[in-house]
Write a protein that holds these residues in place. Structure first.
Motif, PDB file in Angstrom:
ATOM      1  N   TYR A  10     -30.155-100.257  10.156  1.00 22.08           N
ATOM      2  CA  TYR A  10     -29.300-100.151   8.977  1.00 22.08           C
ATOM      3  C   TYR A  10     -29.720-101.263   8.017  1.00 22.08           C
ATOM      4  O   TYR A  10     -29.887-102.418   8.419  1.00 22.08           O
ATOM      5  CB  TYR A  10     -27.822-100.348   9.332  1.00 22.08           C
ATOM      6  N   VAL A  42     -21.378-100.996  12.007  1.00 19.11           N
ATOM      7  CA  VAL A  42     -21.648-102.367  11.570  1.00 19.11           C
ATOM      8  C   VAL A  42     -20.445-103.253  11.845  1.00 19.11           C
ATOM      9  O   VAL A  42     -20.576-104.377  12.348  1.00 19.11           O
ATOM     10  CB  VAL A  42     -22.008-102.395  10.073  1.00 19.11           C
ATOM     11  N   ALA A  68     -21.829-103.800  15.987  1.00 19.65           N
ATOM     12  CA  ALA A  68     -22.973-104.695  15.833  1.00 19.65           C
ATOM     13  C   ALA A  68     -22.603-106.125  16.231  1.00 19.65           C
ATOM     14  O   ALA A  68     -21.432-106.502  16.260  1.00 19.65           O
ATOM     15  CB  ALA A  68     -23.484-104.661  14.399  1.00 19.65           C
TER      16      ALA A  68
END
Length: 430
Positions: free
Chosen positions: A57, A381, A385
């Motif tokens: 990403y 995210v 993450a």
């Protein structure tokens, strides 16, 4: 001057302005440190460096709007405690032991910690400025690290307000004459340092054209009301300022701050861990305030934006009677990026992938057990993450981390120096 180009190719691109959204598989073209274009199958031209972003990403770097970076060497020294105990143990106990070299080492290590975790911009709220040598060491370390920094200068010497004004002017002139947006005045008053000092600090900031960042609204309801009243009484409420914590502000107080162009920096970890109060993320945003996230101190909490985003998201969603259930993962990503830029007055420079902005980018690996098969990249995210997924980091188009490894610094040597400094700072008194 020779033009330099970098093409970040084939990643899943996430932008944040005006609202966070997934562009999809695309390229980001960087030219001379600025974002030149975002889109599929871009042509970088001859001689461009191509960074293969497949399996990542790609998004704007994170923005931390309030961190005591010098405290990297006293990590996890003050868990399970309170703010008054933090002030007694660290600010009155350990801080006076710091030599300029300890400041340099701590700030460099702390700034590299930020870059390693995808934080490309930090407001270094620095209250370790006992002498000019401490200050010079701090600024030199920030610049050496390669991070985009706003130096929040909190005068810590003697001599009263006249000495404070003279030294603040020196710091601005010698270190930021060519970078007028690289410095802020970190004010102790009017709440912590008292009304008289606060008025002097804010007036000095106004005279020098510096924004203010101040710990306000987190020291009880009466103190929160009194602090704003002092600023209002002296015509300082409209000066550009970031109010750190703000846990005790009412909704009306947040609206007053918003009407005067202020912003808020929330630290959901230290606010809860140290008993400062419930993080006001949603209430501040509802009042129309740019609201951002910050690591505060690694002495008491985590220093990475992934932990902060999750904490902010979960505390907001857990507000009584479902008041925060409208707060989404997209909202929290915005606080960590473009609203952080807005908080620092840098929204025209960083925080999104708009062409013309500085190329502060991060690439997060998706081919891990914790990130694979994610159906919503933004939710991944925020919720999945962590620092181990930060593969590549660019600041102003300069690659500072690649393939999961920090560049330009001997990291083991920096950490060895940090360990030695920590041993000195925390050694038992003779």
């Amino acid at each position: 001057m020779t033009s330099t180009s970098i093409l970040v190719k084939g990643g899943v691109v996430i932008d944040t302005d005006p609202v966070p959204g997934v562009i999809g598989t695309a390229d980001v073209l960087v030219r001379d440190g600025l974002i030149a274009a975002v889109g599929p199958d871009l042509d970088a031209g001859p001689g461009a460096e191509v960074i293969d972003a497949t399996g990542t990403y790609v998004l704007p770097g994170f923005v931390d709007t309030h961190r005591h970076t010098w405290q990297a060497g006293i990590r996890a020294i003050h868990a399970d405690s309170t703010l008054p105990a933090y002030l007694e143990r660290i600010m009155y106990g350990l801080a006076p032991r710091y030599r300029p070299d300890d400041v340099r080492t701590g700030v460099l290590a702390g700034a590299l910690e930020c870059l390693d975790a995808g934080i490309t911009t930090v407001l270094d709220w620095s209250h370790i400025q006992f002498t000019p040598a401490h200050t010079d060491a701090n600024v030199e370390a920030l610049k050496a690290a390669g991070i985009r920094a706003v130096f929040g200068y909190a005068y810590g010497g003697g001599g009263g307000t006249a000495a404070m004004a003279a030294e603040t002017r020196r710091v601005q002139r010698e270190h930021f004459g060519d970078d007028p947006r690289g410095m802020a005045l970190a004010a102790f008053g009017p709440e912590i340092g008292g009304a008289e000092r606060g008025v002097a600090e804010w007036r000095l900031a106004r005279d020098l054209g510096l924004p203010v960042t101040a710990h306000m609204g987190g020291h009880g309801a009466e103190s929160a009301v009194r602090g704003l009243a002092v600023l209002d009484e002296h015509g300082l409420l409209s000066h550009p300022a970031t109010y750190v914590h703000g846990t005790c502000y009412t909704d009306d107080a947040f609206k007053l701050i918003a009407a005067n162009g202020g912003s808020v920096s929330v630290t959901p970890t230290s606010e809860t861990v140290l008993g400062i109060g419930y993080p006001p993320t949603g209430r501040a945003r509802a009042a129309g305030l740019p609201t951002s996230l910050s690591g505060d101190t690694v002495a008491s909490g985590p220093g990475d934006m992934f932990s902060l985003m999750r904490a902010a998201y979960m505390f907001e969603r857990a507000r009584p009677d479902g008041a925060g259930m409208g707060f989404t993962t997209r909202d929290v990503l915005r606080t960590a990026t473009i609203e952080g830029a807005e908080t620092l007055g840098l929204a025209d420079v960083i925080g999104s992938l708009r062409p013309g902005k500085q190329a502060d980018l991060i690439m997060l690996r998706t081919g891990t057990t914790g990130m694979a098969a994610a159906h919503d990249p933004i939710a991944a995210v925020v919720l999945s993450a962590d620092t181990s997924t930060v593969d590549t980091v660019l600041v102003g188009g300069r690659v500072v981390k690649r393939g999961g490894r920090l560049l330009h610094h001997d990291v083991p040597a920096v950490l060895a120096e940090l360990t030695a400094s920590a041993a000195h700072v925390t050694a038992p008194a003779p």
